[in-house]
Scaffold this active site. Sequence first.
Site, PDB file in Angstrom:
ATOM      1  N   HIS A   1     -49.131 -43.123 -40.940  1.00 56.54           N
ATOM      2  CA  HIS A   1     -47.991 -43.604 -40.153  1.00 56.54           C
ATOM      3  C   HIS A   1     -48.081 -45.119 -39.964  1.00 56.54           C
ATOM      4  O   HIS A   1     -47.110 -45.847 -40.213  1.00 56.54           O
ATOM      5  CB  HIS A   1     -47.983 -42.897 -38.791  1.00 56.54           C
ATOM      6  CG  HIS A   1     -46.942 -43.421 -37.832  1.00 56.54           C
ATOM      7  ND1 HIS A   1     -45.752 -42.770 -37.599  1.00 56.54           N
ATOM      8  CD2 HIS A   1     -46.929 -44.533 -37.039  1.00 56.54           C
ATOM      9  CE1 HIS A   1     -45.041 -43.456 -36.712  1.00 56.54           C
ATOM     10  NE2 HIS A   1     -45.738 -44.535 -36.358  1.00 56.54           N
ATOM     11  N   GLU A   2     -49.248 -45.600 -39.559  1.00 52.40           N
ATOM     12  CA  GLU A   2     -49.390 -47.029 -39.275  1.00 52.40           C
ATOM     13  C   GLU A   2     -49.372 -47.871 -40.547  1.00 52.40           C
ATOM     14  O   GLU A   2     -48.841 -48.984 -40.553  1.00 52.40           O
ATOM     15  CB  GLU A   2     -50.664 -47.284 -38.464  1.00 52.40           C
ATOM     16  CG  GLU A   2     -50.691 -46.616 -37.096  1.00 52.40           C
ATOM     17  CD  GLU A   2     -49.598 -47.113 -36.149  1.00 52.40           C
ATOM     18  OE1 GLU A   2     -49.007 -48.180 -36.418  1.00 52.40           O
ATOM     19  OE2 GLU A   2     -49.326 -46.428 -35.148  1.00 52.40           O
TER      20      GLU A   2
ATOM     21  N   HIS B   1     -39.842 -46.863 -37.129  1.00 46.52           N
ATOM     22  CA  HIS B   1     -39.851 -45.482 -36.650  1.00 46.52           C
ATOM     23  C   HIS B   1     -38.600 -44.739 -37.111  1.00 46.52           C
ATOM     24  O   HIS B   1     -37.489 -45.256 -36.994  1.00 46.52           O
ATOM     25  CB  HIS B   1     -39.947 -45.447 -35.125  1.00 46.52           C
ATOM     26  CG  HIS B   1     -41.316 -45.763 -34.624  1.00 46.52           C
ATOM     27  ND1 HIS B   1     -41.558 -46.698 -33.635  1.00 46.52           N
ATOM     28  CD2 HIS B   1     -42.533 -45.277 -34.984  1.00 46.52           C
ATOM     29  CE1 HIS B   1     -42.850 -46.771 -33.401  1.00 46.52           C
ATOM     30  NE2 HIS B   1     -43.468 -45.931 -34.214  1.00 46.52           N
TER      31      HIS B   1
ATOM     32  N   CYS C   1     -40.173 -36.267 -39.338  1.00 37.96           N
ATOM     33  CA  CYS C   1     -40.786 -37.173 -40.317  1.00 37.96           C
ATOM     34  C   CYS C   1     -42.105 -37.718 -39.784  1.00 37.96           C
ATOM     35  O   CYS C   1     -42.297 -37.862 -38.572  1.00 37.96           O
ATOM     36  CB  CYS C   1     -39.811 -38.326 -40.577  1.00 37.96           C
ATOM     37  SG  CYS C   1     -40.375 -39.603 -41.731  1.00 37.96           S
TER      38      CYS C   1
ATOM     39  N   CYS D   1     -37.214 -41.980 -45.604  1.00 38.13           N
ATOM     40  CA  CYS D   1     -38.452 -42.776 -45.560  1.00 38.13           C
ATOM     41  C   CYS D   1     -39.227 -42.683 -46.873  1.00 38.13           C
ATOM     42  O   CYS D   1     -39.897 -43.637 -47.275  1.00 38.13           O
ATOM     43  CB  CYS D   1     -39.319 -42.321 -44.390  1.00 38.13           C
ATOM     44  SG  CYS D   1     -38.601 -42.744 -42.767  1.00 38.13           S
TER      45      CYS D   1
END
Length: 311
Positions: A205-206, A215, A221, A243
């Site tokens: 995620h990061e 975000h 997601c 994404c």
Amino acid sequence: MQTVQHSEQTLKTALTSKNPTLVSQYEKLDAGERRLLNKAFKPDNDLFGPITLHSESDWIISHPEAPQDFEEFFSDPSGKAPSPEKRSIYIQCIGSLGNTRIIRHILRFLKKKKPRDAFCIVGITMIDLYPRDSWNFVFGQASLTDGVGIFSFARYGSDFYSSHYEGKVKELQRVSSSDYSIFDNYYVPEVTSILLLHSCKTLTHEIGHIFGLRHCQWLACLMQGSYHLEEADWCPLNLCPICLCKLQCAVGFNIIDRYQALVRWIDDESANSPGLSRGHSWEDHVNLPKSVEAFKEWKEWIIRCLAVVQK
């Protein structure tokens, strides 16, 4: 419980945009890839569901943000993509770092140590992290501009709330920027399947943020924001089609190749050395046990996606 529902047209525009150039680019994708991505705006699809809201404290309610569609991502001048000279992602275990827990200090240190060929360098630690002493903890934070990030898996450990937890910050110490001892004696908890799943979610995620993905507010997601551990649990490990297109644009990959590689990673349980000492030097080559029980549901989801793409 509520769901965030978008119309088919809204999701289609978020994915393909109204820009003729981007629409043409999307139409040039492999037919199988488009078949999978188009599931985003098919109401009867069983692969990409809506975002579910569980409480008023959920991220999407408590931290309102403007949504980022594919066209906005594509047009963002601050977007990051690997280059032939800078294409490596470095992951660095961090032990004490002077026993600080303030994120900006750690990010500054990582920026100084970033290798020349690094697209980004991310630190991982079992120390609880805070943006400031007066703020609540965070799982991690990344700097898109500097290509650095730091992520804590402290609260994912089963013993975090124990009085014997070994990752707690004790007394502060000062270290010089040339002192590599901060990589020594990093705390390694019991590596469970759930800990590995949580850690993979946080880390990917990061790193997604470092690639310029904001975000996600379109579908369930990996890039959804999460304000607490329970909310992070509700987020899937996979990217939604919107994404996924952003990441594909930044990195360049074939979806079939990507999904097949992920299945191979789950199936490869060769890294299973069970004996670990509590202290490790940064120079050690440590094979951590790899338990993938918690990834089985995700593997089944990937296989269903491959069936759509390869139809």
